[in-house]
Design a protein around this motif. Structure first.
Motif, PDB file in Angstrom:
ATOM      1  N   ARG A   6     -33.099 -48.053 -36.840  1.00  0.00           N
ATOM      2  CA  ARG A   6     -31.816 -48.738 -36.651  1.00  0.00           C
ATOM      3  C   ARG A   6     -31.137 -48.212 -35.397  1.00  0.00           C
ATOM      4  NH1 ARG A   6     -28.868 -50.285 -41.927  1.00  0.00           N
ATOM      5  NH2 ARG A   6     -30.617 -50.907 -43.223  1.00  0.00           N
ATOM      6  N   HIS A   7     -30.479 -49.114 -34.670  1.00  0.00           N
ATOM      7  CA  HIS A   7     -29.769 -48.742 -33.451  1.00  0.00           C
ATOM      8  C   HIS A   7     -28.291 -49.113 -33.594  1.00  0.00           C
ATOM      9  CE1 HIS A   7     -33.296 -47.728 -31.011  1.00  0.00           C
ATOM     10  NE2 HIS A   7     -33.904 -48.694 -31.684  1.00  0.00           N
ATOM     11  N   ASN A   8     -27.456 -48.101 -33.650  1.00  0.00           N
ATOM     12  CA  ASN A   8     -26.002 -48.260 -33.689  1.00  0.00           C
ATOM     13  C   ASN A   8     -25.418 -47.283 -32.667  1.00  0.00           C
ATOM     14  OD1 ASN A   8     -25.709 -50.207 -35.842  1.00  0.00           O
ATOM     15  ND2 ASN A   8     -26.542 -48.619 -37.158  1.00  0.00           N
ATOM     16  N   PRO A   9     -25.392 -47.677 -31.392  1.00  0.00           N
ATOM     17  CA  PRO A   9     -24.946 -46.778 -30.332  1.00  0.00           C
ATOM     18  C   PRO A   9     -23.529 -46.251 -30.560  1.00  0.00           C
ATOM     19  CG  PRO A   9     -25.936 -48.757 -29.409  1.00  0.00           C
ATOM     20  CD  PRO A   9     -25.779 -48.984 -30.872  1.00  0.00           C
ATOM     21  N   ALA A  10     -23.336 -44.989 -30.231  1.00  0.00           N
ATOM     22  CA  ALA A  10     -22.029 -44.349 -30.402  1.00  0.00           C
ATOM     23  C   ALA A  10     -20.960 -44.990 -29.533  1.00  0.00           C
ATOM     24  CB  ALA A  10     -22.137 -42.857 -30.077  1.00  0.00           C
ATOM     25  N   GLY A  11     -21.330 -45.642 -28.439  1.00  0.00           N
ATOM     26  CA  GLY A  11     -20.371 -46.253 -27.537  1.00  0.00           C
ATOM     27  C   GLY A  11     -19.923 -47.641 -27.957  1.00  0.00           C
ATOM     28  N   MET A  12     -20.302 -48.070 -29.154  1.00  0.00           N
ATOM     29  CA  MET A  12     -19.920 -49.392 -29.658  1.00  0.00           C
ATOM     30  C   MET A  12     -19.152 -49.225 -30.961  1.00  0.00           C
ATOM     31  SD  MET A  12     -23.384 -51.639 -29.076  1.00  0.00           S
ATOM     32  CE  MET A  12     -22.615 -53.141 -29.653  1.00  0.00           C
ATOM     33  N   ALA A  13     -18.323 -50.207 -31.272  1.00  0.00           N
ATOM     34  CA  ALA A  13     -17.643 -50.196 -32.563  1.00  0.00           C
ATOM     35  C   ALA A  13     -18.708 -50.203 -33.652  1.00  0.00           C
ATOM     36  CB  ALA A  13     -16.734 -51.414 -32.699  1.00  0.00           C
ATOM     37  N   PRO A  14     -18.529 -49.443 -34.726  1.00  0.00           N
ATOM     38  CA  PRO A  14     -19.556 -49.376 -35.769  1.00  0.00           C
ATOM     39  C   PRO A  14     -19.670 -50.689 -36.531  1.00  0.00           C
ATOM     40  CG  PRO A  14     -17.589 -48.199 -36.453  1.00  0.00           C
ATOM     41  CD  PRO A  14     -17.377 -48.600 -35.025  1.00  0.00           C
ATOM     42  N   PRO A  15     -20.828 -50.922 -37.153  1.00  0.00           N
ATOM     43  CA  PRO A  15     -20.992 -52.117 -37.979  1.00  0.00           C
ATOM     44  C   PRO A  15     -19.953 -52.134 -39.100  1.00  0.00           C
ATOM     45  CG  PRO A  15     -23.101 -51.026 -37.653  1.00  0.00           C
ATOM     46  CD  PRO A  15     -22.043 -50.109 -37.133  1.00  0.00           C
ATOM     47  N   ASN A  18     -22.471 -51.064 -44.300  1.00  0.00           N
ATOM     48  CA  ASN A  18     -23.541 -50.063 -44.218  1.00  0.00           C
ATOM     49  C   ASN A  18     -24.929 -50.663 -44.043  1.00  0.00           C
ATOM     50  OD1 ASN A  18     -21.776 -47.935 -44.437  1.00  0.00           O
ATOM     51  ND2 ASN A  18     -22.009 -47.734 -46.637  1.00  0.00           N
ATOM     52  N   LEU A  19     -25.165 -51.845 -44.575  1.00  0.00           N
ATOM     53  CA  LEU A  19     -26.495 -52.445 -44.479  1.00  0.00           C
ATOM     54  C   LEU A  19     -26.728 -53.144 -43.149  1.00  0.00           C
ATOM     55  CD1 LEU A  19     -26.797 -53.963 -48.068  1.00  0.00           C
ATOM     56  CD2 LEU A  19     -27.772 -51.834 -47.207  1.00  0.00           C
ATOM     57  N   TYR A  20     -25.708 -53.228 -42.325  1.00  0.00           N
ATOM     58  CA  TYR A  20     -25.775 -53.924 -41.044  1.00  0.00           C
ATOM     59  C   TYR A  20     -26.067 -52.919 -39.943  1.00  0.00           C
ATOM     60  CZ  TYR A  20     -24.194 -56.701 -37.057  1.00  0.00           C
ATOM     61  OH  TYR A  20     -24.125 -57.363 -35.867  1.00  0.00           O
ATOM     62  N   SER A  21     -26.844 -53.322 -38.956  1.00  0.00           N
ATOM     63  CA  SER A  21     -27.093 -52.518 -37.756  1.00  0.00           C
ATOM     64  C   SER A  21     -26.961 -53.423 -36.549  1.00  0.00           C
ATOM     65  CB  SER A  21     -28.492 -51.914 -37.779  1.00  0.00           C
ATOM     66  OG  SER A  21     -28.606 -50.943 -38.782  1.00  0.00           O
ATOM     67  N   HIS A  22     -26.571 -52.850 -35.418  1.00  0.00           N
ATOM     68  CA  HIS A  22     -26.472 -53.634 -34.191  1.00  0.00           C
ATOM     69  C   HIS A  22     -27.852 -54.061 -33.706  1.00  0.00           C
ATOM     70  CE1 HIS A  22     -22.202 -53.392 -33.642  1.00  0.00           C
ATOM     71  NE2 HIS A  22     -22.224 -52.088 -33.781  1.00  0.00           N
ATOM     72  N   GLY A  23     -28.844 -53.271 -33.984  1.00  0.00           N
ATOM     73  CA  GLY A  23     -30.211 -53.610 -33.599  1.00  0.00           C
ATOM     74  C   GLY A  23     -31.197 -52.885 -34.485  1.00  0.00           C
ATOM     75  N   VAL A  24     -32.388 -53.440 -34.630  1.00  0.00           N
ATOM     76  CA  VAL A  24     -33.450 -52.816 -35.424  1.00  0.00           C
ATOM     77  C   VAL A  24     -34.735 -52.887 -34.618  1.00  0.00           C
ATOM     78  CG1 VAL A  24     -34.805 -52.919 -37.543  1.00  0.00           C
ATOM     79  CG2 VAL A  24     -32.375 -53.470 -37.604  1.00  0.00           C
ATOM     80  N   GLU A  25     -35.357 -51.742 -34.448  1.00  0.00           N
ATOM     81  CA  GLU A  25     -36.622 -51.658 -33.729  1.00  0.00           C
ATOM     82  C   GLU A  25     -37.750 -51.650 -34.757  1.00  0.00           C
ATOM     83  OE1 GLU A  25     -38.827 -48.568 -30.692  1.00  0.00           O
ATOM     84  OE2 GLU A  25     -36.663 -48.443 -30.970  1.00  0.00           O
ATOM     85  N   VAL A  26     -38.704 -52.542 -34.592  1.00  0.00           N
ATOM     86  CA  VAL A  26     -39.804 -52.664 -35.535  1.00  0.00           C
ATOM     87  C   VAL A  26     -41.093 -52.268 -34.819  1.00  0.00           C
ATOM     88  CG1 VAL A  26     -40.974 -54.222 -37.136  1.00  0.00           C
ATOM     89  CG2 VAL A  26     -38.556 -54.551 -36.634  1.00  0.00           C
TER      90      VAL A  26
END
Length: 63
Positions: A6-15, A18-26
């Motif tokens: 899961r990608h939730n960069p610190a420089g962005m507002a959080p999701p 909890n089950l949401y992520s800004h991006g997911v790497e597969v």
């Protein structure tokens, strides 16, 4: 089997949930990054007043 990253960069507002992520790497055979729908929210959670400001912030969030 490799777990999704899961990608939730610190420089962005959080999701918002909890089950949401800004991006997911597969990483299964090839590196892929799935990016969730983004909005022009600033890292502090505020929203620019104009469409132009929101679009600029949206593009900054992608960077």
């Amino acid at each position: 089997m490799t777990k999704n990253i899961r990608h939730n960069p610190a420089g962005m507002a959080p999701p918002t949930q909890n089950l949401y992520s800004h991006g997911v790497e597969v990483p299964d055979g090839a590196r892929r990054l799935y990016v969730a729908g983004q909005v022009g929210v600033r890292p502090d959670g505020t929203l620019p007043e104009t469409l132009e400001g929101q679009t600029e912030q949206l593009m900054e969030n992608f960077r």
